[in-house]
Design an enzyme around this catalytic site. Structure first.
Site, short mmCIF file in Angstrom:
data_model
loop_
_atom_site.label_atom_id
_atom_site.label_comp_id
_atom_site.label_asym_id
_atom_site.label_seq_id
_atom_site.Cartn_x
_atom_site.Cartn_y
_atom_site.Cartn_z
N ASP A 1 34.23 0.20 -97.86
CA ASP A 1 35.28 0.75 -97.26
C ASP A 1 35.31 2.29 -97.54
OD1 ASP A 1 36.33 -1.75 -96.69
OD2 ASP A 1 37.48 -1.98 -98.46
N1 URA Z 1 35.34 -5.35 -100.89
C1 URA Z 1 36.43 -4.74 -100.37
O1 URA Z 1 37.65 -4.80 -100.35
N2 URA Z 1 36.00 -3.37 -100.22
C2 URA Z 1 34.73 -2.78 -100.15
O2 URA Z 1 34.62 -1.86 -99.78
C3 URA Z 1 33.96 -3.81 -100.48
C4 URA Z 1 34.10 -5.19 -100.76
#
Ligand code: URA
Length: 230
Positions: free
Chosen positions: A102
């Site tokens: 993310d």
């Molecule tokens: N899980 C999430 O919620 N975000 C990420 O960036 C990676 C795994």
């Protein structure tokens, strides 16, 4: 692609000739004689027939990046910087990301032009553990580890997550190991307990561990032995 198909796709050989070339052991892939018509030819493979090079094979490339916060795990984005903007290499358009993070998640990101390698790394069947350091808004209760080990039902995908291992490091900090990479998986797992994830950092993917020497935004090429671990 199978080597027999690769060769018979060339205007110069018909199927019978291809069979003969293989039987006569005149075909080499990456320097090794092959007689099996199923032997695989990749875009990275060097293919020779009777000493003549038919495909040079393009170089396979593999990088480890320390993703900083505030950049998108995409090859292009109209608004934000992308992780590929941090990679200063020729033919950047050939590269793709193996396992997205993310916007504000930090940590290990693997980037390559080898689709088979990245699939082995990310597909849930391989069950490669991805390890995250997590900090949360609320305290992490004792019930979390049990629930994560059991699996959580994700209604949107209509699936139950694979068993995950949680190690609580402090009242609001933990290390979580998951074997899949569903959309926002870690945040949704903590979200089950109405606990917001404030910091998320990927430390490793299978045997590949983020190099301590890499500062956020820095990257390096993987070493041959690291590539072969996957
Ligand atoms: N899980 C999430 O919620 N975000 C990420 O960036 C990676 C795994």
């Amino acid at each position: 692609m199978r080597v027999d198909r690769f060769l018979s796709n060339l205007p110069r050989f018909n199927r019978k000739q291809v069979r003969l070339l293989l039987v006569e052991k005149r075909v080499r892939i990456d320097g090794k004689i092959v007689s099996d018509p199923h032997a695989e030819v990749l875009e990275f493979s060097r293919v020779e027939v009777a000493e003549e090079v038919l495909q040079v094979g393009k170089p396979a490339r593999y990088f480890m990046l320390h993703k900083p916060p505030g950049c998108v795990s995409a090859t292009r984005d109209p608004e934000h910087p992308t992780v590929l903007d941090l990679i200063h290499e020729p033919n950047r358009d050939d590269l793709h990301i193996a396992g997205r993070l993310d916007f504000n998640t930090t940590g290990l990101m693997l980037i390559t032009n080898d689709g088979q390698w990245s699939r082995r790394l990310t597909q849930p069947q391989t069950k490669l553990p991805k390890v995250y350091y997590v900090e949360t808004e609320q305290e992490i209760g004792p019930q979390y580890a049990l629930k994560f080990a059991e699996g959580l039902y994700f209604a949107f995908e209509d699936l139950t997550t694979q068993p995950a291992e949680l190690i609580v490091l402090g009242p609001k900090a933990a290390r979580l190991s998951i074997v899949e990479g569903r959309y926002h998986q870690v945040k949704r797992m903590f979200g089950h307990f109405d606990n917001k994830v404030l910091r998320l950092h990927r430390e490793s993917m299978g045997p590949l561990v983020l190099d301590n020497a890499l500062k956020p935004g820095e990257y390096r090429a993987l070493r041959t032995e690291e590539i072969h671990l996957i």
